[in-house]
Design a protein around this motif. Structure first.
Motif, PDB file in Angstrom:
ATOM      1  N   ARG A 144       0.827  -1.207   0.000  1.00 11.04           N
ATOM      2  CA  ARG A 144       0.000   0.000   0.000  1.00 11.04           C
ATOM      3  C   ARG A 144       0.861   1.257   0.000  1.00 11.04           C
ATOM      4  O   ARG A 144       0.548   2.250  -0.674  1.00 11.04           O
ATOM      5  N   LYS A 145       2.000   1.217   0.734  1.00  5.14           N
ATOM      6  CA  LYS A 145       2.912   2.359   0.788  1.00  5.14           C
ATOM      7  C   LYS A 145       3.489   2.650  -0.591  1.00  5.14           C
ATOM      8  O   LYS A 145       3.573   3.805  -1.020  1.00  5.14           O
ATOM      9  N   CYS A 146       3.852   1.581  -1.286  1.00  6.31           N
ATOM     10  CA  CYS A 146       4.425   1.753  -2.630  1.00  6.31           C
ATOM     11  C   CYS A 146       3.369   2.296  -3.592  1.00  6.31           C
ATOM     12  O   CYS A 146       3.662   3.157  -4.438  1.00  6.31           O
ATOM     13  N   ILE A 147       2.111   1.818  -3.456  1.00  6.50           N
ATOM     14  CA  ILE A 147       1.029   2.289  -4.331  1.00  6.50           C
ATOM     15  C   ILE A 147       0.765   3.768  -4.061  1.00  6.50           C
ATOM     16  O   ILE A 147       0.540   4.564  -4.991  1.00  6.50           O
ATOM     17  N   HIS A 148       0.820   4.153  -2.772  1.00  5.28           N
ATOM     18  CA  HIS A 148       0.544   5.539  -2.396  1.00  5.28           C
ATOM     19  C   HIS A 148       1.516   6.498  -3.076  1.00  5.28           C
ATOM     20  O   HIS A 148       1.104   7.602  -3.512  1.00  5.28           O
ATOM     21  N   ASN A 149       2.766   6.114  -3.163  1.00  4.97           N
ATOM     22  CA  ASN A 149       3.772   6.982  -3.793  1.00  4.97           C
ATOM     23  C   ASN A 149       3.518   7.148  -5.284  1.00  4.97           C
ATOM     24  O   ASN A 149       3.884   8.165  -5.887  1.00  4.97           O
ATOM     25  N   ILE A 150       2.893   6.146  -5.899  1.00  3.31           N
ATOM     26  CA  ILE A 150       2.679   6.174  -7.343  1.00  3.31           C
ATOM     27  C   ILE A 150       1.280   6.691  -7.691  1.00  3.31           C
ATOM     28  O   ILE A 150       0.994   7.061  -8.826  1.00  3.31           O
ATOM     29  N   LEU A 151       0.412   6.765  -6.689  1.00  2.00           N
ATOM     30  CA  LEU A 151      -1.006   7.044  -6.924  1.00  2.00           C
ATOM     31  C   LEU A 151      -1.261   8.336  -7.704  1.00  2.00           C
ATOM     32  O   LEU A 151      -2.107   8.341  -8.623  1.00  2.00           O
TER      33      LEU A 151
END
Length: 606
Positions: free
Chosen positions: A468-475
């Motif tokens: 989720r942290k990685c997705i948040h950075n790319i969102l």
């Protein structure tokens, strides 16, 4: 009883009596039988019985005997009824004191003796001719060892004349080391223990040198079995002995080299069986020489295709030079060998192969290490060039663009509206954000290349939270393209990994999925158990990757990169970084992609 007639009739010869008028007065039965006559011929003249020519010669002999009153001995030849000659020895003598002068005669048939004499003469003539003109030495030697008769070839061989040799015994010119054996051989012949002998010995030449000879000798005996003389044939074999000595010396040198050389010499027959191999094979293979001889050479190849390759090369070229093969030791270890070999051909027929082998295992490992180093250096140069290209172009462009926007804002600040300033600052933020992201990748990549990045694996229990942290950075980037990102993580999933590296891998893969997805696309991230570790996947339904390009993605020397669906520019560093980080964990990274349908990147963390 007339004993005289009985005696004459049984005498093994022809007896007859003739008077001075050449009238036959008496003839014994052998006479009559020999000439096929009856007793009716008695009282008849020789002319009537034998004809004028024979009678005339006989009458002349008779008259001479009567005149001289002495015995007369002569030889005569008479042909029988078949025309074959018969030989007689005749004795005539005067019969003194008879009523009429008469001549008695006795004649013996010596035809058989004559033939034997002729045969003996011919035999003796042939022997003398063979003896005198023989190309090998010949000699007659007395039982005591004295030279009796010597032919020219033997005289030439030993340097003596026949008269000189006849003054010697064989012991006088026999080499001292051979004398005892020589006397023993002759004694065996003399005593009848053997019929003939063939021996090698040395004679002393007149000039003092010695001559190697091969002697064939037999003992000639008389009719009573007593020794007469030795008959010897003597052949000069000095040249042969010299060649044999040279061969022995050569063999000794060859054997010394063969047994001590570090390379391995070998021979095989047509069936591929080892017929000869040097002892040095033990040092390289662990096999004793005797363990290899007679065995099929195929048994010692690590890979049988190497044997097939060298056979094909020998068949087409007849020889090989520095031909590399992989052999197997007694402990089934791999050894590299360089082979020089050729076919053995006799009378146009292939009999086998022979050659030498050298262990090049160390050299091969060094070559492999050098190749790996060269590959690494080539990759390093490629990465250096890529780094310079990125710094010179990709990193400079956003910084240069931001500086131009800043300069434009400051130059015309008073006349620029707040909206325009806000727009300029937003553009500068976008450019600098891209530059910062690129710089972060460059730093991470550089650390990985120089092994300066720290690797600190720890247990990670919240894999879903990390994704989720990685997705948040790319969102934000995904929202601009209306892309939906979802995740699916198996319950209770944990693993041990470097958290920072794992985040970098996921962030890069998700970022790439966004770049190459169309507006309104879908991206799904999964984590599932895999053996004793975890398998991650990042799947999109975007552009996909052509099959030929997919093969280049993880090749460090490849510079493949392309633009995203919204014109996003990639550096090609992201996947290299992911590959290195996954590999550092002992995992694997791969892709399944279909052009136009999307891609799924997989990686495992054991």
């Amino acid at each position: 009883m007339d004993f005289k007639n009985i005696f004459m009739d049984n005498l093994p010869g022809l007896c007859w009596i003739t008077d001075s008028h050449n009238v036959l007065k008496y003839a014994n039965k052998y006479f009559l039988k020999n000439f096929n006559l009856s007793e009716n011929v008695l009282g008849k003249k020789h002319e009537e019985i034998f004809g004028q020519d024979i009678a005339q010669g006989s009458h002349v002999n008779n008259l001479e005997v009567l005149r001289t009153k002495q015995n007369y001995e002569f030889y005569q030849t008479i042909r029988d009824e078949h025309g074959h000659p018969r030989y007689f020895k005749t004795y005539k003598f005067p019969l003194i004191g008879t009523e009429d002068d008469m001549v008695g005669a006795i004649s013996f048939d010596i035809s058989k003796n004559k033939r034997l004499e002729d045969e003996l003469y011919q035999s003796d003539l042939q022997f003398r001719q063979a003896f005198e003109h023989s190309l090998v030495g010949m000699a007659l030697i007395s039982p005591e060892g004295k030279w009796l008769r010597i032919n020219k070839s033997l005289c030439d061989m030993l340097g003596y004349s026949e008269e000189e040799l006849q003054g010697f015994y064989i012991q006088d010119i026999t080499y001292a080391d051979d004398l005892e054996d020589n006397i023993s051989y002759l004694r065996q012949l003399k005593d009848g223990k053997v019929d003939n002998l063939k021996v090698e010995k040395r004679y002393i030449h007149k000039d003092g040198s010695y001559v190697w000879v091969m002697i064939s000798v037999t003992m000639l005996k008389d009719s009573m079995g007593y020794p007469l003389h030795y008959v010897s044939q003597i052949e000069d074999i000095s040249n042969r002995k010299s060649i044999e000595e040279d061969l022995q010396l050569s063999e000794k040198k060859y054997r010394t080299i063969f047994e001590n050389v570090q390379d391995v010499f070998y021979q095989t027959n047509q069936e591929g069986l080892v017929t000869e191999i040097s002892p040095s094979i033990e040092h390289y293979s662990g096999y004793q020489r005797e363990e290899i001889l007679g065995r099929d050479v195929d048994k010692f190849y690590y890979y049988t295709q190497d044997r097939e390759r060298i056979i094909e090369k020998l068949r087409t070229s007849g020889s090989v030079i520095d031909f590399e093969v992989r052999l197997k030791t007694k402990n089934h270890e791999l050894r590299y060998a360089s082979v020089n070999a050729r076919l053995i051909i006799e009378d146009g027929i292939i009999k086998g192969t022979e050659g030498s082998m050298r262990d090049v295992t160390t050299r091969k490992f060094q070559e492999n290490a050098l190749k790996a180093l060269n590959t690494e250096l080539t990759a390093s140069n490629e990465q250096k060039n890529k780094l310079l290209s990125i710094i010179g172009h990709d990193l400079r462009n956003p910084i240069s663009g931001s500086l131009q926007l800043l300069d434009l804002t400051l130059t015309d600040f008073e006349s620029t509206s707040a909206d325009e300033v806000h727009n300029y600052l937003s553009m500068m933020k976008h450019e600098l954000s891209n530059a910062n992201e690129l710089l972060e990748d460059l730093l991470s990549w550089a650390k990985a290349q120089f092994n300066s990045v720290s690797f600190s694996p720890n247990e990670i229990t919240d894999i879903a939270g990390l994704i989720r942290k990685c997705i948040h950075n790319i969102l934000p980037m995904a929202e601009k393209k209306s892309i939906v990102i979802s995740q699916s993580v198996a319950d209770g999933l944990t693993l041990t990994a470097d958290k920072g590296m794992l985040e970098t891998v996921l962030r890069n893969l998700i970022s790439n999925a966004v770049k190459f997805s169309n507006k309104g696309g879908n991206i799904n991230i999964k984590a599932v158990p895999y053996h004793k570790g975890v398998k991650f996947s990042v799947a999109d339904n975007g552009l996909g990757i052509p099959k030929d390009k997919a093969l280049q993605l993880f090749v460090k020397t490849s510079n493949y990169t392309t633009y995203g669906t919204a014109g996003e520019k990639g550096t090609g560093l992201g996947l290299n970084l992911c590959y290195d980080f996954v590999l550092k964990h002992g995992g694997q990274l791969w892709v399944h992609s279909e052009s136009g349908k999307g891609s799924t990147f997989y990686f495992t963390i054991p």
